[in-house]
Design a protein around this motif. Structure first.
Motif, PDB file in Angstrom:
ATOM      1  N   THR A  26      37.575 -12.468  17.158  1.00 26.46           N
ATOM      2  CA  THR A  26      37.578 -11.378  18.148  1.00 26.46           C
ATOM      3  C   THR A  26      38.842 -11.459  19.010  1.00 26.46           C
ATOM      4  OG1 THR A  26      35.165 -11.423  18.202  1.00 26.46           O
ATOM      5  CG2 THR A  26      36.249 -10.343  20.046  1.00 26.46           C
ATOM      6  N   ALA A  27      39.192 -12.664  19.428  1.00 27.94           N
ATOM      7  CA  ALA A  27      40.405 -12.853  20.233  1.00 27.94           C
ATOM      8  C   ALA A  27      41.652 -12.533  19.400  1.00 27.94           C
ATOM      9  CB  ALA A  27      40.462 -14.283  20.763  1.00 27.94           C
ATOM     10  N   ALA A  28      41.658 -12.956  18.139  1.00 26.24           N
ATOM     11  CA  ALA A  28      42.815 -12.700  17.272  1.00 26.24           C
ATOM     12  C   ALA A  28      43.009 -11.199  17.069  1.00 26.24           C
ATOM     13  CB  ALA A  28      42.626 -13.410  15.925  1.00 26.24           C
ATOM     14  N   GLN A  29      41.904 -10.490  16.842  1.00 25.83           N
ATOM     15  CA  GLN A  29      42.012  -9.044  16.610  1.00 25.83           C
ATOM     16  C   GLN A  29      42.501  -8.315  17.852  1.00 25.83           C
ATOM     17  OE1 GLN A  29      38.913  -7.093  14.519  1.00 25.83           O
ATOM     18  NE2 GLN A  29      39.310  -8.331  12.700  1.00 25.83           N
ATOM     19  N   ASP A  34      46.309 -16.766  21.202  1.00 24.03           N
ATOM     20  CA  ASP A  34      47.005 -17.906  21.820  1.00 24.03           C
ATOM     21  C   ASP A  34      46.530 -18.214  23.240  1.00 24.03           C
ATOM     22  OD1 ASP A  34      48.062 -15.680  22.941  1.00 24.03           O
ATOM     23  OD2 ASP A  34      50.152 -16.152  22.522  1.00 24.03           O
ATOM     24  N   GLU A  35      45.578 -17.441  23.753  1.00 22.18           N
ATOM     25  CA  GLU A  35      45.027 -17.747  25.087  1.00 22.18           C
ATOM     26  C   GLU A  35      43.903 -18.773  25.040  1.00 22.18           C
ATOM     27  OE1 GLU A  35      43.783 -14.278  27.345  1.00 22.18           O
ATOM     28  OE2 GLU A  35      45.254 -13.083  26.249  1.00 22.18           O
ATOM     29  N   PHE A  36      43.396 -19.056  23.828  1.00 23.49           N
ATOM     30  CA  PHE A  36      42.158 -19.837  23.731  1.00 23.49           C
ATOM     31  C   PHE A  36      42.248 -21.007  22.768  1.00 23.49           C
ATOM     32  CE2 PHE A  36      41.117 -15.414  24.686  1.00 23.49           C
ATOM     33  CZ  PHE A  36      40.446 -15.574  25.894  1.00 23.49           C
ATOM     34  N   GLU A  37      41.522 -22.070  23.126  1.00 21.51           N
ATOM     35  CA  GLU A  37      41.217 -23.136  22.190  1.00 21.51           C
ATOM     36  C   GLU A  37      39.702 -23.224  22.144  1.00 21.51           C
ATOM     37  OE1 GLU A  37      45.158 -25.822  23.019  1.00 21.51           O
ATOM     38  OE2 GLU A  37      43.202 -26.799  23.078  1.00 21.51           O
ATOM     39  N   VAL A  38      39.151 -23.190  20.953  1.00 17.77           N
ATOM     40  CA  VAL A  38      37.696 -23.160  20.823  1.00 17.77           C
ATOM     41  C   VAL A  38      37.207 -24.282  19.919  1.00 17.77           C
ATOM     42  CG1 VAL A  38      37.468 -20.690  21.261  1.00 17.77           C
ATOM     43  CG2 VAL A  38      37.820 -21.480  18.929  1.00 17.77           C
ATOM     44  N   ASP A  39      35.984 -24.689  20.159  1.00 12.26           N
ATOM     45  CA  ASP A  39      35.346 -25.693  19.315  1.00 12.26           C
ATOM     46  C   ASP A  39      33.837 -25.469  19.450  1.00 12.26           C
ATOM     47  OD1 ASP A  39      34.992 -27.875  17.633  1.00 12.26           O
ATOM     48  OD2 ASP A  39      35.572 -29.384  19.113  1.00 12.26           O
ATOM     49  N   SER A  40      33.069 -26.174  18.633  1.00 10.02           N
ATOM     50  CA  SER A  40      31.616 -26.122  18.778  1.00 10.02           C
ATOM     51  C   SER A  40      31.043 -27.515  18.552  1.00 10.02           C
ATOM     52  CB  SER A  40      30.991 -25.099  17.820  1.00 10.02           C
ATOM     53  OG  SER A  40      31.189 -25.479  16.472  1.00 10.02           O
ATOM     54  N   ALA A  41      29.833 -27.710  19.067  1.00  8.33           N
ATOM     55  CA  ALA A  41      29.187 -29.022  18.970  1.00  8.33           C
ATOM     56  C   ALA A  41      27.683 -28.839  19.110  1.00  8.33           C
ATOM     57  CB  ALA A  41      29.711 -29.957  20.065  1.00  8.33           C
ATOM     58  N   GLY A  42      26.940 -29.865  18.717  1.00  6.16           N
ATOM     59  CA  GLY A  42      25.483 -29.832  18.808  1.00  6.16           C
ATOM     60  C   GLY A  42      24.978 -30.850  19.808  1.00  6.16           C
ATOM     61  N   THR A  43      23.799 -30.565  20.364  1.00  6.81           N
ATOM     62  CA  THR A  43      23.182 -31.552  21.248  1.00  6.81           C
ATOM     63  C   THR A  43      22.478 -32.638  20.427  1.00  6.81           C
ATOM     64  OG1 THR A  43      21.186 -30.209  21.393  1.00  6.81           O
ATOM     65  CG2 THR A  43      22.846 -29.901  23.121  1.00  6.81           C
ATOM     66  N   TYR A  44      22.163 -32.318  19.178  1.00  5.18           N
ATOM     67  CA  TYR A  44      21.431 -33.225  18.265  1.00  5.18           C
ATOM     68  C   TYR A  44      22.424 -33.821  17.276  1.00  5.18           C
ATOM     69  CZ  TYR A  44      18.364 -33.866  14.092  1.00  5.18           C
ATOM     70  OH  TYR A  44      17.707 -34.336  12.977  1.00  5.18           O
ATOM     71  N   ASP A  45      22.192 -35.088  16.896  1.00  4.56           N
ATOM     72  CA  ASP A  45      23.180 -35.765  16.038  1.00  4.56           C
ATOM     73  C   ASP A  45      22.832 -35.774  14.547  1.00  4.56           C
ATOM     74  OD1 ASP A  45      21.128 -37.560  15.843  1.00  4.56           O
ATOM     75  OD2 ASP A  45      22.200 -39.260  16.728  1.00  4.56           O
ATOM     76  N   LYS A 151      32.602 -10.240  22.167  1.00  2.00           N
ATOM     77  CA  LYS A 151      33.426  -9.163  22.760  1.00  2.00           C
ATOM     78  C   LYS A 151      33.257  -9.135  24.272  1.00  2.00           C
ATOM     79  CE  LYS A 151      33.699  -6.140  18.758  1.00  2.00           C
ATOM     80  NZ  LYS A 151      32.907  -5.211  17.955  1.00  2.00           N
ATOM     81  N   GLY A 152      32.005  -9.303  24.725  1.00  2.00           N
ATOM     82  CA  GLY A 152      31.736  -9.327  26.168  1.00  2.00           C
ATOM     83  C   GLY A 152      32.409 -10.506  26.839  1.00  2.00           C
ATOM     84  N   LEU A 153      32.376 -11.652  26.157  1.00  2.00           N
ATOM     85  CA  LEU A 153      33.024 -12.857  26.699  1.00  2.00           C
ATOM     86  C   LEU A 153      34.528 -12.641  26.809  1.00  2.00           C
ATOM     87  CD1 LEU A 153      33.118 -15.868  27.491  1.00  2.00           C
ATOM     88  CD2 LEU A 153      33.074 -16.415  25.029  1.00  2.00           C
ATOM     89  N   LEU A 154      35.127 -12.113  25.747  1.00  2.05           N
ATOM     90  CA  LEU A 154      36.580 -11.892  25.763  1.00  2.05           C
ATOM     91  C   LEU A 154      36.962 -10.931  26.890  1.00  2.05           C
ATOM     92  CD1 LEU A 154      39.270 -12.510  24.284  1.00  2.05           C
ATOM     93  CD2 LEU A 154      38.905 -10.378  23.018  1.00  2.05           C
ATOM     94  N   ALA A 155      36.190  -9.867  27.031  1.00  3.19           N
ATOM     95  CA  ALA A 155      36.487  -8.880  28.079  1.00  3.19           C
ATOM     96  C   ALA A 155      36.379  -9.499  29.471  1.00  3.19           C
ATOM     97  CB  ALA A 155      35.548  -7.692  27.943  1.00  3.19           C
TER      98      ALA A 155
END
Ligand code: 4NP
Length: 161
Positions: A26-29, A34-45, A151-155
């Motif tokens: 969404t950011a790329a489109q 280049d404004e963002f660095e993103v990652d994801s993670a879980g609370t469970y291992d 989209k809402g987050l980016l805006a």
């Protein structure tokens, strides 16, 4: 200035890696990659070191996204590294806030992802439902929810903020 965003769910195989990929796209489109660095993670291992669920990868591919995330668990250092830590549901949020010795600034980084969903405002249910145990069309339903929320987050994050 770069905004660092961490997307968090329970297993890091369904919702959060998909949210991460969708937000990145969404950011790329919007010409704002280049404004963002993103990652994801879980609370469970339980799935650490694995790829995302094959159904997650399939729904991503169906929408033209490559999803090559390797599962990792949330770590204490994430509360320093990231500016925003976005939980997919209330339980994930509670688990994040139960990390020890968080400062008020670190706690303030933790929000529900769907706070940015234009269709969720005022809703009783602010969770991204977990599609893991459901039918495969659950992944498409979750995809649509994640896409409009991204989209809402980016805006909400003004350029160069
Ligand atoms: P996720 O879904 O939190 O969206 O990645 C789940 C994945 C795995 C499990 C639960 C939820 N699990 O219990 O293994």
């Amino acid at each position: 200035m770069t905004t660092r965003i961490l997307f968090v769910c329970l297993g890091n195989i369904c919702r959060s890696p998909l949210a991460e990929s969708i937000f990145k796209e969404t950011a790329a489109q919007a010409g704002r990659a280049d404004e963002f660095e993103v990652d994801s993670a879980g609370t469970y291992d339980g799935h650490v070191g694995h790829p995302a669920d094959r159904r997650t990868r399939a729904v991503a591919a169906a929408h033209g996204l490559t999803l090559d995330h390797t599962v990792r668990q949330v770590a204490q250092a994430d509360f320093d590294t990231f500016d925003l830590i976005l939980a997919m549901d209330f339980e994930n949020k509670a688990d994040l806030l139960s990390f020890s010795a968080l400062t008020p600034e670190q706690k303030a980084k933790v929000k529900l992802f769907r706070e940015y969903d234009p269709l969720a405002r005022g809703s009783f249910d602010m969770n991204v439902p977990d599609p893991y145990y459901g039918a495969s069309n659950g992944f498409e339903l979750v995809y649509a929810m994640l896409e409009r929320t991204a989209k809402g987050l980016l805006a909400s994050l003004s350029p160069q903020s």
